[in-house]
Scaffold this motif. Structure first.
Motif: not given
Lengths: 557, 624
Positions: A284-286, A290-294, A297-299, A319-320
């Motif tokens: 969920d954090r990822g 990801f949605d916020a373009g970070r 951090e998402a990875a 992750l990919g």
């Protein structure tokens, strides 16, 4: 008075009248320890006890847990039973084993079992701050704030300078709208560690609750200067600036906001996360990152989730995706392939592999994967769109068209699919169908300039006379914001002016386009632009649409 | 005050109407709906609500169509609509139903079998209150009220729901004086036009009101103030059977429901009522479609105090939206700047249900949003200019880790003390492991909650003291609010996923004084729209209808005014009583009643009586 002593004093003041019970409990704990050492009070397995202050060793139902977790518990519980059976063991060892099992139960969210073990550990080692700290966490995360407060107060009595306990206790008081109790705790924290972002954040929140926005700004700014990664602070800071009427700063900090909190360093939390990472939480954090373009951090979050659950293909695809965004194409491909191994025919993984190959230039391979993704999930609009788009790029317009149409059917609001369909129809010289398609899309997406632009160029240059309408094309272009700023739109403007018979203006626009292209270093395009200029100078309209790849129409993706 | 507690019945003289007020309208020909309540001395020690669905003839049990796949949509529904479809002066009830889910799956494959009637479908229940009251009076039986009784009229109404139902919204779209019904689905929605003779006609295709995506709550409001009710439809995420993902519980790795973040959010839809029986999709042109968040709840209101209706949308897992009306057919989302997009700390939460109301009696509407277990429900307090601050903990509504997942919610003054209280229907969205271990095949049960606003100070949870109606743990979803028995206190319909609908009849409110208002107006004829004739030969466009969006201020001598808005939207998947019910506390004294109509004009009435339902007709008061 030293800061640590003052912290203990604050807690003492807050607990006047409770000390009698505390002394009794400490006495019971010691008595129990001695009794244990005297031997044979706990019976392995059931842990029968003569003392009511010691809870029986719990035996929770583990059937819902996965194999790995069951096996962890299966190792730790017998270890505790063994030290209990061993008459030579000291109370401290038993307390340690009981606490360890309690932490494991806590990580497994078996709160009842965890509570019993941790209470026992606390009873056996009443001077050890770790067990009330664990219990504080347990109560804090299971909506029992009163008990959590009591536990953290106990930690601070035992270890007055415990920064994590100071912050958690302060936060608990803040949540209960008790800023007057929270403030001295955060201040104490700052005396011990002047650069504690979590304490500064707490003090900022207190200032906000008192509508002292200048003080809040000071605290939040300082917290961010120490810990810029604590992106959640930007939001509170923005709201404080809003209240002070500083709109520019408000907007700036809103744009920077994220959801990373300035947590205090808490060894317990780290330990719990290491015991049993929760893949869902990290996923969920990822997704949020990801949605916020970070992407980075998402990875990190997705990787933690994958490590916690290596068998979930969705996590690997996520992750990919994040790895691809940070430029780790090899890492991304590995994750997508792993996802396919775990879930053969996973349409999302197939699509992502195709997209990656497309980006790497292996376009025919990409098409193969896009086809597989479509075959794996016939109602997957993104796969349809990817396939259609790549087919179009490769000039296979007849084959691309039905895929664009299916993508629209599956997702009628897909502007990309609609644009792709219209451009394919143009390539196939089905002008009236393309015109209808663009008109419909323009009605649906009036804010998307590519539809107005494409329709305008069709109206200005269409080989079929009945479809041409230079004046309408001009009107469409005039509604676009600053049509002169985009070279393609500016050329369409010249085409529309020519079609409307306003050749002098067409010439001016076209000359400006040529100048702009030269300035932008796009000299490869100027030859064709010169040809068009020559047409306008001879009072002739342009009859070319998008004529070649160097002057490509808007892409469907 | 119904069913269990005997009460002082209303004397016929109480039905008399003060001349200044106009007439009390019951257009179905029934006697007026006023003054069924009584005033008891002292507060009741009895539980405030009793559960009375079965006794009243509501035998509806929701069917979620689950077959073990854990499709996201199967645990999200469904809602209900309270509306007076037959214009007889009492609230009827429509309950939204699910169906078997999954390609090619039959009802025999359902993990939990549906209850009859089969196949499962949305049901319309007629409230027989007014009919029974007439019979009682003609029989001379004045001493005991008739029991609340509903009759299933689905078959005769012609409503044949199609699709997997989610929510419902009720409003008079064609201004013919008969309330129409919009049903949202996982899939195509339906618009049912009320023919005025007890039947409905499916106008979905002809009206252009459909949306083929996964729609949830809907709001009916007149965003351009042209006198025709427009429609806002919340859309959730792009889940389909084809892109269904397998998600697992964090510990057991057993399959569980996915987070909505596993799917892409869908844009919402704004449909402009053209006034000719059709709608124009203005989602893009209005700016509404420019941002997607996975919408579940919506409420309309004038949040910035400029006289134009705005929208607040609760999004699941993503920032909430505050769409401010720019008076030119467009909206701009100002939630982030306004301070109501995120929690006070800046976290996006799992917005489900939403309620708007002036809880602090300062003349503007504040927002309450229900969220997920482990978060906190949120109270956003309005400063009157559309800027909000998160006052959840300051008002005693916060805990650091909330134990329940809230869905349907509403500001209701259940005890008529003049302060708005809060009701929340709860139900989890992922398996509760203790319930699963106990063998529950659908382990999402949680209790409902009632919070009393204690004399304007803070909120106190009184669920455990609220009697048997609050005891059962169920998979609560929708909550529709209205005075079902016209006795002057707020009753609640609770919908449960894969469970029975509940009727919580208020037993406490009539111990205090109240005022009930139905706000009626001829909106479209005033706006200069042409009068039309419907296919059935009925005139449409010039009849009186409920003026959704009207704002009422009840002046009280020596005490602050009480402000409420007439609305049917809010909560979760539900449509509420469009009338306004205001508790007055221990004093029945009212100075004047001011109504600000949706078009911006104001009127005032004096001499409106307490403890009765009164209709205020636009144009009959004193203009301001």
């Amino acid at each position: 008075m030293k800061a640590r002593d003052r912290a203990a004093e604050i807690v003492r003041r807050d607990n006047r009248g409770k000390s009698g019970g505390r002394r009794a409990s400490r006495w019971l704990g010691a008595a129990l320890g001695l009794a244990l050492l005297a031997g044979g009070i706990w019976v392995a397995g059931s842990v029968a006890t003569r003392s009511s202050s010691v809870l029986p060793l719990p035996d929770p139902d583990l059937s819902h847990l996965d194999e790995r977790t069951r096996s962890l518990i299966g190792q730790r519980r017998p270890a505790l039973e063994a030290v209990i059976r061993s008459r030579g063991e000291k109370v401290g060892v038993i307390s340690e084993a009981s606490g360890d099992l309690g932490k494991l139960y806590l990580a497994c969210k078996l709160t009842g079992a965890a509570e019993a073990c941790l209470m026992n550990a606390q009873s056996l080692a009443s001077g050890d701050p770790r067990w009330p700290s664990c219990l504080g966490y347990l109560y804090r995360t299971s909506n029992q704030p009163e008990k959590a407060i009591a536990c953290y107060e106990r930690v601070l009595r035992l270890q007055p300078g415990d920064l994590a306990a100071l912050v958690w206790l302060g936060r608990l008081h803040l949540d209960r709208n008790e800023p007057e109790k929270a403030e001295p705790l955060f201040r104490m924290c700052l005396e011990i560690q002047p650069s504690s972002p979590s304490a500064l954040y707490g003090l900022g929140r207190i200032a906000m609750s008192r509508r002292d926005f200048a003080a809040a700004v000071q605290c939040f700014e300082k917290a961010l200067s120490i810990s810029p990664q604590a992106t959640i602070v930007h939001y509170s800071l923005a709201i404080a600036y809003r209240e002070m009427g500083e709109t520019g700063k408000t907007q700036a900090h809103l744009a920077l906001r994220g959801d990373v909190e300035p947590y205090p360093y808490d060894p317990l939390l780290e330990e719990l996360q290491r015991i049993l990472p929760d893949p869902k939480l990290h996923a969920d954090r990822g997704i949020r990152a990801f949605d916020a373009g970070r992407w980075r951090e998402a990875a990190v979050e997705f990787r933690t989730a994958v490590e916690a659950d290596p068998t979930d293909p969705v996590l690997r695809v996520d992750l990919g995706g994040a790895l691809a965004k940070v430029g780790d194409q090899a890492g991304a491909m590995e994750q997508f392939q792993q996802a396919l191994r775990l879930s053969p025919g996973n349409a999302r993984a197939l699509l992502d592999i195709g997209s990656l190959l497309e980006r790497l230039g292996s376009r025919s391979e990409a098409i193969r994967y896009f086809r597989s993704a479509v075959a794996a999930d016939l109602s997957f609009p993104e796969a349809r769109l990817a396939l259609a788009d790549e087919l179009q790029r490769q000039g296979k317009y007849e084959e691309a068209l039905p895929h664009f149409r299916k993508a629209i059917e599956l997702d009628p609001r897909s502007a990309e699919a609609r644009l792709g369909e219209a451009m394919t129809l143009l390539r196939l010289r089905r002008y009236s169908q393309a015109k209808r398609s663009l008109e419909e899309s323009l009605g649906m997406f009036p804010e998307r300039p590519e539809f107005a632009h494409s329709l305008a160029r069709l109206l200005a240059t269409c080989p079929e006379k009945s479809l041409r309408d230079g004046l309408r094309a001009l009107k469409l272009l005039e509604r676009l914001p600053d049509p002169g700023a985009d070279l393609e739109i500016a050329q369409t403007m010249a085409m529309a002016l020519a079609e409307a018979g306003r050749y002098d203006q067409a010439v001016q626009w076209q000359r400006r386009c040529i100048d702009s292209a030269r300035r932008a270093g796009r000299s490869g395009q100027t030859a064709r632009m010169e040809e068009r200029l020559a047409l306008y100078e001879r009072a002739k309209p342009c009859r070319e649409f998008w004529s070649d790849e160097s002057e490509a129409p808007p892409s469907g993706r | 005050m119904r069913l269990l507690v005997s009460r002082l019945l209303v004397a016929p003289a109480l039905f008399s109407i003060p001349a200044a007020v106009g007439t009390i309208s019951c257009r179905g020909g029934a006697p007026d709906a006023g003054a069924r309540g009584s005033v008891r001395a002292g507060a009741s020690p009895a539980p405030p609500f009793i559960e009375a669905a079965a006794a009243a003839g509501i035998d509806f049990v929701h069917f979620n169509g689950m077959s073990g796949q854990h499709y996201l949509c199967e645990m999200m529904g469904a809602g209900a609509a309270l509306f007076d479809y037959d214009n007889d002066g009492d609230l009827d009830l429509f309950l939204v139903q699910g169906e078997m889910l999954g390609p090619g799956r039959t009802i025999q494959q359902a993990l939990l079998s549906p209850k009859p009637p089969l196949p499962p479908a949305g049901r319309l229940y007629r409230n027989e209150l007014m009919e029974d009251d007439r019979s009682r009076r003609s029989a001379g039986a004045e001493s005991s009220p008739p029991p609340l009784r509903f009759t299933d009229v689905t078959a005769s109404s012609g409503i044949r729901t199609a699709g997997y139902g989610m929510g419902a919204a009720a409003g008079d779209f064609d201004n013919d004086g008969w309330i129409d019904l919009y049903i949202t689905n996982f899939g195509s929605n339906q618009l049912w036009r009320n023919n005025g003779d007890g039947t409905f006609t499916d106008l979905t295709a002809r009206s252009g009101a459909d949306d083929p995506r996964w729609s949830t709550s809907a709001a009916i409001f007149d965003f351009d103030r042209d006198g025709w009710l427009d429609l806002f439809v919340c859309n959730y995420v792009d889940f389909t059977f084809a892109n269904h993902k397998r998600c697992t519980a964090s510990l057991s790795r057993a399959q569980d429901y996915c987070s909505p973040l596993a799917y892409s959010p869908l844009p919402n839809r704004l449909l402009h009522n053209r006034g000719d029986g059709t709608f124009e999709d203005v989602s893009a042109a209005s700016g509404i479609a420019s941002e997607s968040g996975g919408a579940l709840g919506v409420v309309s209101g004038d949040f910035d105090g400029d006289g134009w209706p705005d929208l607040y949308v609760a999004n699941d897992g993503r920032p909430n939206q505050l769409w401010i009306n720019r008076h030119d057919g467009t909206f701009v989302n100002e939630a982030m700047l306004a301070g109501c997009a995120l929690s006070g700390e800046g976290k996006a939460e799992a917005g489900m249900g939403v309620a708007a109301g002036d809880f602090d009696a300062d003349g503007d509407e504040d927002l309450f949003v229900t969220n997920l277990t482990g978060e906190s429900n949120r109270l956003y307090v309005n400063d009157g200019r559309g800027r909000f601050s998160d006052q959840t903990s300051a008002e005693g509504l916060s805990s650091s880790a909330q134990p329940y997942t809230g869905f349907g919610t509403g500001w209701i003054d259940f005890d008529n003390d003049g302060w708005l209280d809060l009701f929340i229907a709860n139900g989890a969205v992922t398996a509760i492991e203790a319930e699963a271990r106990a063998g529950d095949p659908f382990p999402l049960r949680q209790p409902r909650q009632l919070f009393r606003h204690t004399a304007g100070k803070s909120f106190e949870q009184i669920s455990s003291a609220s009697g048997a109606a609050f005891s059962p743990w169920e998979v609560g979803r929708g909550a529709a609010f209205g005075d079902l028995d016209n006795d002057g206190d707020m009753d609640i319909v609770v919908t449960n996923n894969n469970g029975p609908a509940r009727l919580l009849i208020n037993e406490s409110g009539a111990g205090r004084h109240w005022i009930g208002l139905r706000l009626l107006g001829k909106a479209a004829s005033r706006a200069g729209k042409p009068r039309r004739t419907s296919q059935a030969g009925r005139s449409a466009g010039d009849a009186e209808r409920d003026m959704l969006g009207a704002w009422v201020e009840v002046m009280r001598p020596g005490r602050p005014a009480l402000c409420r808005r007439a609305r049917s939207d809010g909560s979760y998947l539900c449509s509420n009583d469009p009338r306004v019910l205001i508790g007055l506390g221990d004093s029945p004294r009212i100075g004047a009643v001011q109504v600000n109509w949706p078009d911006g004009r104001s009127e005032e009435w004096s001499g409106v009586s307490a403890d009765r339902w009164t209709s205020l007709h636009e144009g009959t008061g004193q203009g301001r």
